[in-house]
Design a protein around this motif. Structure first.
Motif, PDB file in Angstrom:
ATOM      1  N   HIS A  81       0.805  -1.220   0.000  1.00  0.00           N
ATOM      2  CA  HIS A  81       0.000   0.000   0.000  1.00  0.00           C
ATOM      3  C   HIS A  81       0.841   1.275   0.000  1.00  0.00           C
ATOM      4  CE1 HIS A  81      -3.082  -2.926   0.985  1.00  0.00           C
ATOM      5  NE2 HIS A  81      -3.925  -2.058   0.463  1.00  0.00           N
ATOM      6  N   GLY A  82       2.077   1.177  -0.401  1.00  0.00           N
ATOM      7  CA  GLY A  82       2.910   2.348  -0.629  1.00  0.00           C
ATOM      8  C   GLY A  82       3.316   3.092   0.614  1.00  0.00           C
ATOM      9  N   TRP A  83       3.738   2.377   1.647  1.00  0.00           N
ATOM     10  CA  TRP A  83       4.166   3.013   2.881  1.00  0.00           C
ATOM     11  C   TRP A  83       5.412   3.865   2.670  1.00  0.00           C
ATOM     12  CZ3 TRP A  83       2.470   4.295   7.415  1.00  0.00           C
ATOM     13  CH2 TRP A  83       3.361   4.613   8.422  1.00  0.00           C
ATOM     14  N   SER A  84       6.247   3.503   1.718  1.00  0.00           N
ATOM     15  CA  SER A  84       7.511   4.229   1.521  1.00  0.00           C
ATOM     16  C   SER A  84       7.304   5.598   0.875  1.00  0.00           C
ATOM     17  CB  SER A  84       8.465   3.390   0.668  1.00  0.00           C
ATOM     18  OG  SER A  84       7.882   3.154  -0.605  1.00  0.00           O
ATOM     19  N   ARG A  85       6.148   5.823   0.269  1.00  0.00           N
ATOM     20  CA  ARG A  85       5.878   7.120  -0.329  1.00  0.00           C
ATOM     21  C   ARG A  85       5.589   8.152   0.753  1.00  0.00           C
ATOM     22  NH1 ARG A  85       1.442   4.866  -4.287  1.00  0.00           N
ATOM     23  NH2 ARG A  85       0.404   5.036  -2.308  1.00  0.00           N
ATOM     24  N   THR A  86       5.747   9.395   0.390  1.00  0.00           N
ATOM     25  CA  THR A  86       5.409  10.477   1.315  1.00  0.00           C
ATOM     26  C   THR A  86       3.889  10.627   1.324  1.00  0.00           C
ATOM     27  OG1 THR A  86       7.473  11.567   0.741  1.00  0.00           O
ATOM     28  CG2 THR A  86       5.808  12.883   1.873  1.00  0.00           C
ATOM     29  N   LEU A  87       3.297  10.367   2.478  1.00  0.00           N
ATOM     30  CA  LEU A  87       1.852  10.423   2.627  1.00  0.00           C
ATOM     31  C   LEU A  87       1.505  11.318   3.815  1.00  0.00           C
ATOM     32  CD1 LEU A  87       1.051   6.618   2.298  1.00  0.00           C
ATOM     33  CD2 LEU A  87       0.665   8.355   0.565  1.00  0.00           C
ATOM     34  N   PRO A  88       0.311  11.899   3.797  1.00  0.00           N
ATOM     35  CA  PRO A  88      -0.113  12.659   4.978  1.00  0.00           C
ATOM     36  C   PRO A  88      -0.269  11.735   6.189  1.00  0.00           C
ATOM     37  CG  PRO A  88      -1.788  12.732   3.239  1.00  0.00           C
ATOM     38  CD  PRO A  88      -0.650  11.946   2.720  1.00  0.00           C
ATOM     39  N   ALA A  89      -0.222  12.318   7.378  1.00  0.00           N
ATOM     40  CA  ALA A  89      -0.262  11.535   8.616  1.00  0.00           C
ATOM     41  C   ALA A  89      -1.529  10.695   8.718  1.00  0.00           C
ATOM     42  CB  ALA A  89      -0.148  12.463   9.824  1.00  0.00           C
ATOM     43  N   GLU A  90      -2.672  11.248   8.339  1.00  0.00           N
ATOM     44  CA  GLU A  90      -3.909  10.490   8.467  1.00  0.00           C
ATOM     45  C   GLU A  90      -3.919   9.270   7.557  1.00  0.00           C
ATOM     46  OE1 GLU A  90      -6.706  13.183   5.537  1.00  0.00           O
ATOM     47  OE2 GLU A  90      -6.513  13.728   7.634  1.00  0.00           O
ATOM     48  N   GLU A  91      -3.333   9.397   6.370  1.00  0.00           N
ATOM     49  CA  GLU A  91      -3.260   8.252   5.455  1.00  0.00           C
ATOM     50  C   GLU A  91      -2.314   7.188   5.999  1.00  0.00           C
ATOM     51  OE1 GLU A  91      -4.422   6.134   2.092  1.00  0.00           O
ATOM     52  OE2 GLU A  91      -5.247   7.960   2.972  1.00  0.00           O
TER      53      GLU A  91
END
Length: 133
Positions: free
Chosen positions: A26-36
């Motif tokens: 689910h793409g944890w290594s990408r930069t995601l917002p905190a809620e995501e």
């Protein structure tokens, strides 16, 4: 008693690998917002937690004889389909008695305990998700 820590460690390691696989997919290594990130973490810990708790429930149900009828039906059908194997069919009563003599599965509480720990961690991430959303 010596086997208990090994059971817990192996089960926790497999559950952690399942969670890590979920994070990777689910793409944890990408930069995601905190809620995501919290949502993905909640899902990653819920999946192995529920799997372990439900497997423990299936073992408990099996110990009580809930699946005896299904096991007898499958065994009966297979023995009838194989030529020569169904010469003497045991009755359902004999089948149940033989299963009771074999004994119950013991020492599966580690599945429930590790599953509940993972579900508690998922609950923490769910709380954090709703707090940031």
């Amino acid at each position: 008693m010596r086997k208990a820590p090994v059971r817990y460690a192996v089960t926790a390691a497999l559950a952690a690998l399942t969670a890590a696989g979920h994070l990777w997919l689910h793409g944890w290594s990408r930069t995601l917002p905190a809620e995501e990130r919290y949502r993905i973490l909640c899902d990653a810990f819920t999946v192995p937690g529920l799997m372990l708790v439900l497997i423990a429930a299936l073992v408990a149900l099996s110990n009580e004889g809930s699946f005896d009828a299904l096991g007898y039906a499958v065994r009966y059908t297979v023995r009838r389909l194989i030529p020569g194997a169904g010469l003497r069919q045991e009755t359902y009563g004999e089948f149940v008695e033989r299963r009771r003599e074999q004994g119950r599965v013991k020492g599966y509480g580690f599945l429930l305990h590790v599953g509940l720990v993972f579900l508690c961690a998922a609950g923490v991430f769910l709380y954090l998700y709703f707090k940031t959303a």
